[in-house]
Motif scaffolding. Structure first.
Motif, mmCIF file in Angstrom:
data_model
loop_
_atom_site.group_PDB
_atom_site.id
_atom_site.type_symbol
_atom_site.label_atom_id
_atom_site.label_comp_id
_atom_site.label_asym_id
_atom_site.label_seq_id
_atom_site.Cartn_x
_atom_site.Cartn_y
_atom_site.Cartn_z
ATOM 1 N N THR A 27 -59.656 -63.514 6.518
ATOM 2 C CA THR A 27 -60.031 -62.163 5.687
ATOM 3 C C THR A 27 -59.110 -61.174 5.817
ATOM 4 O OG1 THR A 27 -62.142 -60.945 5.509
ATOM 5 C CG2 THR A 27 -61.296 -61.468 7.526
ATOM 6 N N SER A 28 -57.862 -61.532 6.487
ATOM 7 C CA SER A 28 -56.880 -60.477 6.602
ATOM 8 C C SER A 28 -56.247 -60.118 5.178
ATOM 9 C CB SER A 28 -55.949 -61.001 7.693
ATOM 10 O OG SER A 28 -54.719 -60.344 7.567
ATOM 11 N N SER A 29 -55.900 -59.008 5.006
ATOM 12 C CA SER A 29 -55.281 -58.461 3.794
ATOM 13 C C SER A 29 -53.827 -59.028 3.694
ATOM 14 C CB SER A 29 -55.205 -57.020 3.612
ATOM 15 O OG SER A 29 -54.831 -56.326 4.792
ATOM 16 N N GLN A 30 -53.125 -58.925 4.951
ATOM 17 C CA GLN A 30 -51.919 -59.685 5.209
ATOM 18 C C GLN A 30 -51.686 -60.909 4.827
ATOM 19 O OE1 GLN A 30 -49.747 -57.939 8.845
ATOM 20 N NE2 GLN A 30 -51.767 -57.527 9.428
ATOM 21 N N LYS A 62 -54.016 -62.865 2.997
ATOM 22 C CA LYS A 62 -54.306 -62.876 1.658
ATOM 23 C C LYS A 62 -53.007 -62.735 0.681
ATOM 24 C CE LYS A 62 -59.278 -61.816 1.962
ATOM 25 N NZ LYS A 62 -60.187 -60.781 1.974
ATOM 26 N N LYS A 63 -52.436 -61.801 1.130
ATOM 27 C CA LYS A 63 -51.168 -61.313 0.360
ATOM 28 C C LYS A 63 -50.068 -62.731 0.349
ATOM 29 C CE LYS A 63 -47.175 -58.151 -0.159
ATOM 30 N NZ LYS A 63 -46.525 -57.047 0.257
ATOM 31 N N THR A 66 -51.264 -65.273 -2.116
ATOM 32 C CA THR A 66 -51.066 -65.023 -3.389
ATOM 33 C C THR A 66 -49.616 -65.251 -3.838
ATOM 34 O OG1 THR A 66 -50.648 -62.653 -3.314
ATOM 35 C CG2 THR A 66 -52.735 -63.258 -3.666
ATOM 36 N N ASP A 94 -56.401 -53.852 8.049
ATOM 37 C CA ASP A 94 -56.341 -55.313 7.717
ATOM 38 C C ASP A 94 -57.451 -55.843 7.112
ATOM 39 O OD1 ASP A 94 -54.865 -57.650 8.453
ATOM 40 O OD2 ASP A 94 -56.141 -58.311 9.806
ATOM 41 N N SER A 95 -58.568 -55.200 7.314
ATOM 42 C CA SER A 95 -60.018 -55.695 6.745
ATOM 43 C C SER A 95 -60.270 -55.215 5.350
ATOM 44 C CB SER A 95 -61.017 -55.550 7.786
ATOM 45 O OG SER A 95 -61.358 -54.210 8.120
ATOM 46 N N THR A 96 -59.306 -54.247 4.721
ATOM 47 C CA THR A 96 -59.838 -53.908 3.271
ATOM 48 C C THR A 96 -58.392 -54.094 2.295
ATOM 49 O OG1 THR A 96 -58.845 -51.679 3.943
ATOM 50 C CG2 THR A 96 -61.272 -52.216 4.121
ATOM 51 N N SER A 97 -58.694 -53.988 1.056
ATOM 52 C CA SER A 97 -57.499 -54.219 0.451
ATOM 53 C C SER A 97 -56.683 -52.764 -0.105
ATOM 54 C CB SER A 97 -58.150 -54.754 -0.941
ATOM 55 O OG SER A 97 -59.184 -53.911 -1.484
ATOM 56 N N SER A 98 -57.147 -51.666 0.339
ATOM 57 C CA SER A 98 -56.235 -50.594 -0.207
ATOM 58 C C SER A 98 -56.435 -49.541 0.790
ATOM 59 C CB SER A 98 -56.847 -50.100 -1.547
ATOM 60 O OG SER A 98 -58.088 -49.641 -1.611
#
Length: 455
Positions: A148-151, A153-154, A157, A426-430
């Motif tokens: 669930t980490s934004s890092q 998730k990047k 992608t 880390d727990s959000t996207s922006s």
């Protein structure tokens, strides 16, 4: 595949709140929902329609059912928000699998569990159910990267893009961060997915044997030698993963570079060249630039293999993932060990959130597995954890938080604030979402990022 099989699966695992079966076009043939209090659609609202008709706000490429029917590849643990026609919004975690007969995709099964905020956080990640399709992949895919980490998730992608080329990839991550998971995901996302994936830990074999393992041997080239393929021949048309490259002998690094540059090898004892077509993925467990400075990696080899670099953040920097992975591993071991552990108690959760995790995700997984072997209650407690973790944590906690006379009150407050900001990021996207979570302005957050040197 009959509906009785599906009901057997649902009865085997108490993790699912609902199930959908579709035909090959995505038309829903079967539906069951155990949580009508959270998701109010009934059987008559769903059967005979597609998921896109039920949720018109959803695009086709956002539907796990439509994706599985198109690709034939299972999807595990995908999180998605859904809105019913009555305006109810729920967050669900899905596992969607193809139903295959005679080599053809004839439908899909979608199993889900609601994980809305406010529900008790337990067993939220679905176990993998084998035996529905005719084949089972042994290699990891992008969907196996549970985060669930934004890092992270990047990174997820980026993997399909990286996989679409033949360029070399260098993965950097501490021990236990999941370098092989990333390497396999790159392979299974590429057009080489049906070809070999060959993995070799460079630290696991002595330098005297590495050349024969890398390039192969010819019978009679030395006592006991047989005709044997090396790693490059074995991986031909596929992917070769060289882990802990920084442990490889410097002389062998020169030979490795020559082979990669020429795209050919010669077996020991032979003078016949063997050409290969291999995507090279390598990994190091130390900073690549430190490896260069300390001459653990040749500069020419480094620049040849570092076409694309992926840096996996350590678990201590992926704060949002700690609780998420804890739930995942608890669900997994509940299934494997036939137990019903609900989670960790508040004391353990505090330890997990503040512990440094030098062994990263592997250490967290092993700690939970060890706890499952000795647990005597429904929640993992401090006495269920390895002593080295509780002892090290207690010593560190005492040194830093209670009796560290070298730290002022302001320094301790700043340390706490920095950790809270890192968790929000880390727990959000922006930036905007992180500022909202912290209930501060975006300008204030930007100031504090510069103050603490956070990205």
């Amino acid at each position: 595949m009959t509906y009785l099989n599906i009901e057997r699966i649902l009865n085997m695992y108490n993790y699912f709140d609902g199930a959908i079966i579709t035909d090959e076009k995505g038309v829903i043939l079967y539906y069951t929902n155990f949580r009508t209090d959270l998701y109010d659609l009934r059987c008559q609202d769903i059967v005979g329609k597609t998921v896109l008709q039920i949720h018109p706000e959803m695009k086709e490429n956002e539907s796990s059912i439509m994706e599985v029917l198109k690709t034939g590849k299972p999807i595990y643990d995908r999180v998605q928000k859904l809105t019913t026609k009555h305006g109810q919004v729920t967050t669900n975690i899905f596992s969607t699998l193809p139903i295959i007969r005679g080599g053809k995709i004839v439908g899909a099964i979608d199993l889900s569990r609601c994980i809305d905020a406010g529900m008790e956080r337990k067993n939220i990640v679905l176990p993998k159910v084998d035996g529905i399709g005719e084949t089972k992949d042994d290699l990891y895919t992008v969907d196996d990267i549970i985060t669930t980490s934004s890092q992270m998730k990047k990174i997820k992608t980026l993997i399909p893009r990286i996989a679409s080329t033949d360029s070399s990839v260098l993965i950097y991550g501490e021990t236990g961060t999941g370098k092989e998971l990333i390497a396999q995901s790159i392979h299974t996302s590429s057009i080489r997915a049906n070809k070999p994936f060959v993995s070799q830990n460079c630290a696991a074999i002595p330098p005297t044997l590495f050349e024969s393992i890398l390039f192969g041997t010819t019978k009679g080239s030395y006592t006991g030698a047989e005709d044997r393929c090396g790693l490059f021949e074995t991986a031909n048309k596929g992917t070769l993963f060289l882990d802990e490259l920084n442990s490889l002998d410097m002389n062998m690094q020169a030979k490795l570079l020559k082979a990669i540059e020429e795209k050919k090898i010669t077996r020991i004892g032979s003078n016949k060249p063997v050409y290969f077509d291999v995507k090279i993925i390598s990994a190091v467990n130390e900073s690549p630039y430190d490896c260069l400075q300390e001459k653990k990696i040749r500069g020419d080899l480094f620049y040849r293999l570092n076409t694309v670099q992926i840096e996996i953040p350590p678990l201590r920097e992926r704060i949002a993932d700690i609780a998420f992975l804890t739930d995942y591993f608890i669900a997994s071991y509940n299934s494997k060990m036939n137990k019903d552990v609900l989670g960790v108690n508040s004391e353990v959760q505090k330890l997990f959130d503040n512990y440094n995790w030098p062994g990263n995700v592997r250490e967290l997984k092993n700690a939970i597995e060890g706890a499952f072997n000795i647990i005597g209650s429904r929640f993992i407690q401090m006495e269920n954890l390895p002593q080295y973790i509780t002892r090290n944590y207690s010593a560190e906690n005492e040194r830093i938080e209670l009796y560290n006379d070298s730290m002022t009150l302001i320094e301790k407050i700043n340390s706490c604030e920095k950790r809270l900001i890192a968790h929000a990021l880390d727990s959000t996207s922006s930036m905007t979402a992180a500022a909202g979570k912290l209930k501060i302005s975006k300008q204030t957050l930007n100031y504090k990022l510069k103050k603490y040197g956070l990205k």
